[in-house]
Design an enzyme around this catalytic site. Structure first.
Site, short mmCIF file in Angstrom:
data_model
loop_
_atom_site.label_atom_id
_atom_site.label_comp_id
_atom_site.label_asym_id
_atom_site.label_seq_id
_atom_site.Cartn_x
_atom_site.Cartn_y
_atom_site.Cartn_z
N ALA A 1 24.43 0.15 -12.24
CA ALA A 1 24.28 0.25 -13.69
C ALA A 1 24.46 -1.07 -14.44
CB ALA A 1 25.28 1.27 -14.23
N TYR B 1 12.45 -1.82 3.66
CA TYR B 1 12.64 -1.33 2.28
C TYR B 1 11.84 -0.03 2.12
CZ TYR B 1 12.54 -1.22 -2.86
OH TYR B 1 12.67 -0.84 -4.18
N ASN C 1 20.86 5.02 -8.30
CA ASN C 1 19.88 3.95 -8.57
C ASN C 1 20.18 2.66 -7.81
OD1 ASN C 1 18.04 2.23 -10.46
ND2 ASN C 1 20.08 1.39 -10.76
N ASP D 1 28.94 -0.01 -10.30
CA ASP D 1 28.21 -1.14 -9.73
C ASP D 1 29.17 -1.96 -8.88
OD1 ASP D 1 25.27 -2.49 -10.72
OD2 ASP D 1 26.61 -3.81 -9.58
N ALA E 1 10.88 2.03 4.41
CA ALA E 1 11.50 3.11 5.20
C ALA E 1 12.65 3.74 4.42
CB ALA E 1 12.00 2.56 6.54
N LYS F 1 13.03 3.93 1.26
CA LYS F 1 12.53 4.68 0.10
C LYS F 1 11.76 5.93 0.52
CE LYS F 1 14.36 1.95 -2.95
NZ LYS F 1 15.45 2.43 -3.83
N ILE G 1 17.05 -1.54 -13.98
CA ILE G 1 16.68 -0.14 -14.27
C ILE G 1 17.92 0.68 -14.59
CG2 ILE G 1 15.74 1.96 -13.22
CD1 ILE G 1 13.78 0.09 -11.63
N GLY G 2 19.02 0.42 -13.86
CA GLY G 2 20.26 1.17 -14.09
C GLY G 2 20.77 0.98 -15.50
N1 LIG Z 1 12.36 -3.79 -9.50
C1 LIG Z 1 11.40 -3.13 -8.88
O1 LIG Z 1 10.25 -3.62 -8.74
C2 LIG Z 1 11.65 -1.75 -8.33
C3 LIG Z 1 10.55 -0.91 -8.10
C4 LIG Z 1 10.76 0.36 -7.58
C5 LIG Z 1 12.06 0.81 -7.34
N2 LIG Z 1 13.12 -0.02 -7.59
C6 LIG Z 1 14.46 0.51 -7.30
O2 LIG Z 1 15.16 0.61 -8.52
C7 LIG Z 1 16.56 0.53 -8.26
C8 LIG Z 1 17.17 -0.49 -9.21
O3 LIG Z 1 16.63 -1.76 -8.92
P1 LIG Z 1 16.46 -2.93 -9.98
O4 LIG Z 1 15.05 -3.37 -9.90
O5 LIG Z 1 17.03 -2.53 -11.29
O6 LIG Z 1 17.33 -4.04 -9.25
P2 LIG Z 1 18.49 -5.00 -9.75
O7 LIG Z 1 18.71 -5.93 -8.63
O8 LIG Z 1 18.19 -5.56 -11.10
O9 LIG Z 1 19.74 -4.01 -9.92
C9 LIG Z 1 20.35 -3.39 -8.82
C10 LIG Z 1 21.80 -3.13 -9.15
O10 LIG Z 1 22.39 -2.48 -7.99
C11 LIG Z 1 23.66 -3.07 -7.76
N3 LIG Z 1 24.03 -2.91 -6.36
C12 LIG Z 1 23.52 -3.51 -5.28
N4 LIG Z 1 24.18 -3.14 -4.17
C13 LIG Z 1 25.14 -2.28 -4.56
C14 LIG Z 1 26.16 -1.56 -3.88
N5 LIG Z 1 26.35 -1.68 -2.55
N6 LIG Z 1 26.97 -0.75 -4.58
C15 LIG Z 1 26.81 -0.64 -5.94
N7 LIG Z 1 25.89 -1.31 -6.64
C16 LIG Z 1 25.05 -2.12 -5.95
C17 LIG Z 1 23.47 -4.55 -8.15
O11 LIG Z 1 24.72 -5.20 -8.38
C18 LIG Z 1 22.59 -4.43 -9.39
O12 LIG Z 1 23.36 -4.33 -10.56
C19 LIG Z 1 16.71 0.16 -6.79
O13 LIG Z 1 17.02 1.32 -6.04
C20 LIG Z 1 15.32 -0.36 -6.44
O14 LIG Z 1 15.05 -0.22 -5.06
C21 LIG Z 1 12.94 -1.28 -8.09
#
Ligand SMILES: NC(=O)c1ccc[n+]([C@@H]2O[C@H](COP(=O)([O-])OP(=O)(O)OC[C@H]3O[C@@H](n4cnc5c(N)ncnc54)[C@H](O)[C@@H]3O)[C@@H](O)[C@H]2O)c1
Length: 257
Positions: free
Chosen positions: A13, A151, A91, A36, A153, A155, A17-18
């Site tokens: 969070a 990645y 997330n 987080d 896999a 998802k 996206i979070g």
């Molecule tokens: N950005 C993209 O293009 C995209 C597309 C599709 C899906 N997603 C998915 O959306 C979700 C959010 O990604 P995002 O793009 O906002 O990425 P981001 O890197 O901006 O945010 C991810 C957050 O997860 C936290 N995090 C990582 N490992 C952690 C752990 N072990 N415990 C707790 N928190 C942890 C990080 O500190 C960070 O705040 C992910 O699951 C990602 O796979 C992202």
């Protein structure tokens, strides 16, 4: 105030996206636990949100989602703070092909474990009020990603897990859904190592804003007709639902991406 009286728990969070999801949920009247692994950014972000909304509306819970005890404590702390949990958005995710076992642990195993804990803490059968779980997968959970096979896999795993959790609705009063966004403008995309061809492909597909994904998550949180649904969010088609063989409406709709 679509979420008045609801208590949400969002992992990952602190940013991306979070964070966009937390902000939208607060705007709609929910109380939110932000979890987080990044404590510095998480605390600062939560304190900004408390100033913007209300001191009592948000709390930060430092959590490494791959640690079972911390994951359990995340639920306990939210319930202690706000009295219940009714929306769980799993997330937190990473994109790291080099450390793919760790990536599977964060992206898939932790989402599964958190979903099981959500059932434990929210189920009607245990005195809970029920609710909704939204797992954040990816278009890489529906389509292959040649530049990120592990990645992809992780998802795909979340899509299969979510679609198989439909008994939770009848038994526990809990809807389990997932959302599959296309490329989104966050730190994860900015730091992804890609060849120039891959970058060109990303530009041609287009890049979503995290707020668009948050809107999709809000829709899943509030639409009580959806359980086991796989929502897609793309630049071309906006919010849509992906149907698989055997899903009602599959043959007439023919899922498009
Ligand atoms: N950005 C993209 O293009 C995209 C597309 C599709 C899906 N997603 C998915 O959306 C979700 C959010 O990604 P995002 O793009 O906002 O990425 P981001 O890197 O901006 O945010 C991810 C957050 O997860 C936290 N995090 C990582 N490992 C952690 C752990 N072990 N415990 C707790 N928190 C942890 C990080 O500190 C960070 O705040 C992910 O699951 C990602 O796979 C992202």
């Amino acid at each position: 105030m679509l979420l008045a009286g609801e208590v949400a728990l969002v992992t990952g969070a602190a940013r991306g996206i979070g964070l966009a999801t937390v902000r939208l949920m607060l705007q709609h009247g929910a109380k939110v636990g932000l979890a987080d692994i990044d404590e510095t950014v998480g605390v600062a972000t939560c304190s900004e949100l408390q100033k913007e909304f209300s001191r009592n509306a948000a709390t930060f819970i430092p959590t490494d989602v791959t640690d079972s005890m911390q994951l359990r404590r995340m639920f306990q702390t939210t319930i202690k703070e706000f009295g219940k949990v009714s929306i769980v958005c799993n997330n937190a995710g990473v994109a790291d092909e080099q450390n793919w076992k760790k990536m599977i642990a964060v992206n898939m195993v932790a989402m599964m474990e958190s979903t099981h804990l959500a059932v434990e803490f929210m189920s009607h059968t245990r005195g809970g009020e029920g609710g909704v779980v939204i797992n954040v997968s990816s278009m890489g959970g529906i389509l292959p990603m040649p530049f990120g096979p592990s990645y992809s896999a992780s998802k795909f795993g979340i899509v299969g897990f979510t679609r198989s959790m439909t008994e939770c609705l009848e038994r526990d009063g809990i809807r389990v859904n997932c959302v599959c966004p296309e490329f989104t403008d966050t730190a994860m995309l900015a730091t992804a190592s890609m060849t120039s061809e891959q970058l060109e492909m990303v530009q041609s597909v287009g890049i979503l804003q995290p707020e668009q994904v948050a809107e999709a998550i809000l829709q899943l949180a509030t639409d009580s007709s959806k359980a086991g649904a796989v929502m897609t969010v793309t630049m071309k088609r906006g919010i849509d639902f992906f149907l698989f063989p055997g899903d009602p409406g599959y043959s007439s709709k023919k899922s498009k991406l």
